[in-house]
Write an enzyme that holds these catalytic residues in place. Structure first.
Site, PDB file in Angstrom:
ATOM      1  N   GLU A  65      78.928  70.161  82.106  1.00  0.00           N
ATOM      2  CA  GLU A  65      79.273  68.833  82.617  1.00  0.00           C
ATOM      3  C   GLU A  65      78.026  67.974  82.824  1.00  0.00           C
ATOM      4  O   GLU A  65      78.039  66.757  82.563  1.00  0.00           O
ATOM      5  CB  GLU A  65      80.041  68.964  83.933  1.00  0.00           C
ATOM      6  N   GLU A  72      76.281  61.019  77.660  1.00  0.00           N
ATOM      7  CA  GLU A  72      77.002  59.743  77.773  1.00  0.00           C
ATOM      8  C   GLU A  72      76.078  58.623  78.250  1.00  0.00           C
ATOM      9  O   GLU A  72      76.144  57.490  77.739  1.00  0.00           O
ATOM     10  CB  GLU A  72      78.171  59.903  78.740  1.00  0.00           C
TER      11      GLU A  72
END
Length: 233
Positions: A65, A72
């Site tokens: 994660e 991103e």
């Protein structure tokens, strides 16, 4: 001097972790699940190897994660306009999280399943020779096959559209699983109605054609019959 640099590096790492926790909802979900699993593990006498597997699985999910969040952010900095390659990169980084989460679920199954049985949960797990491993393998295999077929034919997404209906495949599989486990005509009929409604909803929504729904039903029924007919005790 190197000690101060090392401490500063740890401070930056902790700051990054805190930022991810503050800004990413998925990180909250992962941490909540980790707290639940670790708290649940206190009820059992886990060996060092079992506890290590649990901690490694949790760490991999959080690690994936964090990488996904970093990818991103970097892509958003470099690309202001829509880019197909940027979308692919984000999808791949998100897939890393899904793989890590799947690995964590599988490890939890291996570590806690029998111990949960010993914790007076026999009534819950006592489904004709306890074939939960067959159910898990069966549904996971169907999901992988659906994704693979859609990837090969470059059609649809994992959850929408494509050469084959994943919803129909899983719904048909659930119907047959209930039949194999209960051999109850009533339960079979009720789940068959739900499977039919699922297929009908995909057809009316225009997500799949009748051919794609039939192919999904054939895939789900074939895999389930093979697994439960040949491997069920």
């Amino acid at each position: 001097m190197w000690i101060l640099k090392t401490i500063e590096s740890f401070n930056h790492a902790i700051a990054g972790l805190i930022h991810a926790i503050r800004t990413q909802k998925n990180m909250w979900i992962h941490l909540t699940a980790a707290i639940f699993v670790l708290s649940f593990s206190l009820l059992f006498d886990l060996s060092r190897v079992e506890l290590s597997l649990v901690i490694i699985a949790i760490s991999l999910v959080i690690f994936a994660e964090l990488i996904n969040t970093a990818v991103e952010i970097i892509i958003d900095i470099l690309t202001q306009d829509y880019s197909f390659k940027a979308r692919i990169a984000k999808n791949i980084s998100a897939a890393a999280v899904v793989v890590a989460a799947g690995n964590a679920i599988f490890i939890a199954y291996l570590v806690f399943f029998k111990k949960a049985q010993e914790l007076s949960l026999n009534l819950i797990f006592n489904l004709r020779h306890e074939p939960l491993h067959l159910i898990f393998i069966n549904l996971f295999l169907i999901f992988i096959l659906v994704i693979t077929l859609k990837s090969i034919f470059s059609s649809g997404t994992p959850l929408r559209g494509g050469i084959i209906s994943g919803h129909s495949a899983l719904a048909t599989s659930v119907v047959l699983i209930i039949w194999f486990l209960t051999e109850s005509l009533i339960a079979f009929s009720l789940t068959l109605i739900l499977a039919f409604l699922t297929a009908q909803s995909r057809l009316e929504a225009g997500t799949h054609s009748l051919k794609e729904i039939v192919l999904g039903a054939l895939l789900g029924s074939t895999i389930t019959i093979l697994i439960f007919y040949f491997f069920r005790i």
